[in-house]
Design a protein around this motif. Sequence first.
Motif: not given
Lengths: 364, 279
Positions: A301-306, A348-353
Amino acid sequence: MPLTSSSDQPILQIDSVTKSFDGTIAVNDVTLDVVEGEFVTLLGPSGCGKSTLLRMLAGFETPTSGRILMRGRDMSRLPAYDRDIGLVFQNLALFPHLNVYDNVAFGLRARKRTEGLDSKVRDVLSLVGLDGFEKRRTGQISGGQRQRVALARSLVTSPDVLLLDEPLSALDLKLRRQLQVELKRIQRETGITFIFVTHDQEEALSMSDRIAVMQAGQVEQFSTAVETYHHPRTRFVAQFVGETNLLEGQVTAKSGGDVTLRVVGVDQPMTLPAPADLSANTGDTVAISIRPEHMRVGPSECPALTGTVVSHSFSGATVTYALDSAAGPMLAQTPFQTGQGHPFAPGHQVRLSWPIANVTVIPA
Amino acid sequence: MPRSLRISLLLLPSGLLMAVFVYGLIRLIGSSLIVDGTLDFTYYEAIFSRSDYVAMLGRTLRIAAMTTFFSLLLGFPTAYYVARYRGNRNILLLLIIFPWLVSIVVRSYGWVVILGPRGLINGVLTWTGVVERPLKLMYNDFGVILGLVHVLLPFMIIAILSVLMQIPRTLEEASMSLGGRPAHSFRTVLLPLAMPGVLTGITLVYLMATGAIVTPLLLGGLGDTMLGTEIFQEVMHFFDYPKAAALATVLLVTALAVVLPIQLLERWLSARLSDGGAL
């Protein structure tokens, strides 16, 4: 020597010291206070002025302007032999015509403090773990042992401050680690103030009480090892000390001690505590630093980046991902769970937070 | 052909030269000792029974010693300055070697122009009225020593310089940071490490000074010559070869008596230092 001063009384004060050689400025307006018994490291790339600063402390160079005070007394223009400062040279500079014992005894003899000379020499030799090496010639011992002789030679006169000019740089990694630990032990046991010069940030972090990060003749930041790593105050410090992810952000609001930022590619604005010296106004660009180990890979839920995984490398306890994102290349280091394999393959596409608490705002 | 043999072939030219030299030396000593096929010390007895020759030997050794002393006194600081010079050292080296481009005769004669009764110094002194009559600055030991120091100083400088260049500046800094004042650092660090070069310089200058011919001939007095000049005259003017040979042998033996112990000392010091390992 009597420990009359209170513990946070500076033993050494470097007061706006500048040194220039034929118009080239090597050290630019450096001010540092060193507390008695502290282990301070001057850290920076070669040519940053750390060695010149050290040579001024030792008395081999005179400041062009500014003062160097020892226990409150100006010693800027005192010759080296009238200062109570030891120096361990990068090339060690052991006397080749003297054996280990005479090398170590040199300082006591030069200062005519020959009373109890023999026991002092033997004590310091045993402190550095060289009992029984008294009669050896300096050419007949190993690199690590020569290192210890150099250290013993500078310690035997119990100087107020011991300067060490990259003394470990010539040794192999394993020996270096071992001597780092021993240097710390010796510093603790003798209580002597150490000023250690290195370009190795890991060495600086592992040994120092405080680190002065230097670049282009100036001190960029002078703070504890933890503070330097977790709250770098300049872009240079963030990048030089450890690995980091630097993201560019735009200030959208400023209230009290906080700033709100929008970062390209990040889905939510971030509100962060601003450093006191941040002069950026609304609309200005600043940088934020996030250490790879604070990056989380996965839903959040934190600010994230793809990001897209480019590669991963496994190093025992952790996996480090190199990723591509809208905010530029990123590094993320995550703990490795046994039996899991690499969870994210390249492509792979991931979410970075990241937790907001681990983000540092740096003036752009 | 084994490698060691092939390499020793390289020594052949110098070996031939040495053979001729040793042959000459043996003949020289032989001709002073053997008269009509029997061993005979006549020439030596003749030399040592004449007080003027004994005095000449003493003067030769004294002048050589003084020359060596003053060369060392002037040469060490010069060598040190050059070794620690931060700029272009080659220019300084060129200046040191420069005198070698001029013949010894010309250089020694140059001193006549300066020191002579009507020379530069006496000219200025009498003209300004500081002295009434010209000072005797040459045709005496002073002139000879001055001339020899001038001629031989570069050898001393180069010998010491080559060793000083091997001594890292950090060794002196290490001494200073340990509380060593300049005099202490010099005595306990620089001088012991420079000793091999100093001894080489002393050997070179002393040997060349004892055998000097031209400089004493031009700048020395008529009555008090040096041994080298005397030998030269015995050969060139009186053709008395056996006597010249005997004098040369005396010169050789006295020179070796000084030089050999120095060489042994140097050998020992160098071995001690190289034993000390990397600087």
